[in-house]
Design an enzyme around this catalytic site. Structure first.
Site, PDB file in Angstrom:
ATOM      1  N   ASP A 194       0.853  -1.192   0.000  1.00  0.00           N
ATOM      2  CA  ASP A 194       0.000   0.000   0.000  1.00  0.00           C
ATOM      3  C   ASP A 194       0.889   1.243   0.000  1.00  0.00           C
ATOM      4  OD1 ASP A 194      -2.172   1.822   0.410  1.00  0.00           O
ATOM      5  OD2 ASP A 194      -3.347   0.202   1.283  1.00  0.00           O
ATOM      6  N   HIS A 238       2.174   2.025  -3.196  1.00  0.00           N
ATOM      7  CA  HIS A 238       1.276   2.980  -3.841  1.00  0.00           C
ATOM      8  C   HIS A 238       1.820   4.399  -3.793  1.00  0.00           C
ATOM      9  CE1 HIS A 238      -2.422   0.099  -3.340  1.00  0.00           C
ATOM     10  NE2 HIS A 238      -1.387  -0.465  -3.925  1.00  0.00           N
TER      11      HIS A 238
END
Ligand code: NAG
Ligand code: NAG
Length: 387
Positions: free
Chosen positions: A213, A236
């Protein structure tokens, strides 16, 4: 010698002993029964050791020697007697595999401690693999939480395979993170590296974060945050937001992201607000000297964020203002290297692009803008679409 002078010497020696003791003391978790056998739950031993460190009048260290220590869950709490406390972890602290053992916000928590130092080249191992993507807990626990901490330093620490977020910084001031290494596989869900909320004057430098993430996420109340020489990937990217989901007046400001490198990340530098009618502000943000290596969305502002799809098309009321992108170069793995999807009701203002050079393996990169006001200076690849 008379017994009186014996007494005097003993007294002076005693005084010296007490004074040296008052200066420095190491509490080894082994003295509290900790077992580095990779099986025994050492929560009690660690907490008993910490209690003595915290009570000690002066400099004190909780030492976790080399080895693997299972800890089912622990809250290391202050306030302590004095500021000079150290958590020196040389070994590996392992979470139980089953998250139900501690369906909690966090696994390890440091709370209300001023001046804490955490160091030692040790590792927090969240043993998350069996928990990822399953719903044994309402939310999967953070590996380490820092709550209400002031003037703390965390350096030379690893965190691997957390069940949820790796490190969560909440309501803290003056935190310095250096030489932090965080890793979890690309496909592990919700394993943010470092999440910052409601905190100010936090610095993260010379660190390496790769997760499934965000590498670093700054949510509401993040202020005066500097991130320097951090390598991010996989993951991310570095995110501001999401803002404006549940509360009004979410503010993020004074953020400096400098000399960071993104390798194979889904986003590079991202700012994200919900398409809901909550007001708020993201302002005075600078991204400078950034290298992108095959990042899919190197530069992105998304004020139309609504993954659930039930935002009724209202624009975000979070004002994005004074955001600078300077010297951002490298490669994009998608053709649209710059996306600025701002809000129709609160257009982005004061956006500055200076020397952007992002290439794509194929046609030239392009940019996409909606309601983005600002100016472009110097090299612009892709060509700027600011108005
Ligand atoms: C962050 O960097 C800026 C610009 O270099 C500097 O003015 C500011 O004092 C720094 N803040 C912190 C918390 O280090
Ligand atoms: C950032 O990188 C540039 C160029 O690579 C270098 O000149 C500068 O000293 C670096 N600054 C920091 C704060 O690391």
């Amino acid at each position: 010698m008379t017994s009186k002078s014996y007494f005097k010497i003993a007294f002076i020696l005693g005084l010296i002993f007490v004074c040296t003791n008052a200066q420095e003391k190491v509490f080894n978790v082994h003295s509290y029964g900790a077992k580095a056998d990779g099986r025994t739950d050492n929560s009690k031993a660690f907490l008993n050791g910490w209690r003595d460190v915290c009570k000690w009048n002066g400099k004190a260290t909780l030492l976790i020697p080399l080895g693997e220590y299972v800890v089912n869950g622990a809250v290391f709490k202050g306030p302590c007697n004095g500021w000079d406390k150290t958590f020196e972890m040389r070994g590996v602290i392992k979470a139980p595999i089953d998250p139900k053992v501690f369906c909690n916000e966090y696994w390890i928590l440091f709370k209300y401690i001023d001046g804490l130092k955490i160091k030692g080249h040790g590792t927090f191992d969240g043993q998350g693999a069996c928990a990822w993507g399953k719903h044994q807990c309402a939310t999967l626990p953070y590996t380490v939480g820092f709550y209400f901490m002031n003037n703390f330093i965390v350096h030379d620490i690893h965190s691997i395979n957390s069940k949820g977020v790796h490190m969560n910084i909440f309501s803290c001031s003056y935190g310095y993170f250096r030489h932090i290494k965080i890793s979890a596989p690309d496909e592990s869900p919700n394993t943010d590296g470092i999440r910052i909320g409601n905190s100010n004057n936090i610095r993260i430098v010379d660190s390496n974060i790769g997760t499934g993430d965000d590498c670093i996420a700054m949510v509401a109340g993040s202020q005066s945050i500097n991130i320097t020489r951090v390598t991010c990937g996989p993951g991310h990217g570095i995110s501001i937001g999401s803002l404006g989901k549940l509360t009004k007046n979410d503010v993020v400001k004074d953020i400096h992201i400098k000399n960071c490198t993104f390798i194979n990340t889904q986003n590079g530098v991202r700012l994200k607000t919900w398409a809901l009618s909550m007001n708020g502000m993201a302002t005075n943000i600078a991204f400078e000297d950034i290298i992108m290596i095959k990042s899919s969305n190197p530069i992105i502002i998304d004020q139309q964020y609504c993954p659930s799809g039930n935002c009724k098309k209202q624009g975000s009321l979070v004002q994005v203002k004074d955001v600078t992108y300077k010297n951002i170069r490298g490669s994009s793995s998608s053709k649209v290297a710059v996306i600025l999807k701002c809000s129709a009701s609160r257009p982005c203002k004061g956006i500055i692009f200076k020397d952007i050079d992002l290439v794509y393996n194929g046609p030239a990169t392009s940019s996409y803008c909606e309601h983005a006001i600002g100016k472009a200076i110097g090299i612009q690849l892709p060509p700027s679409c600011l108005i």
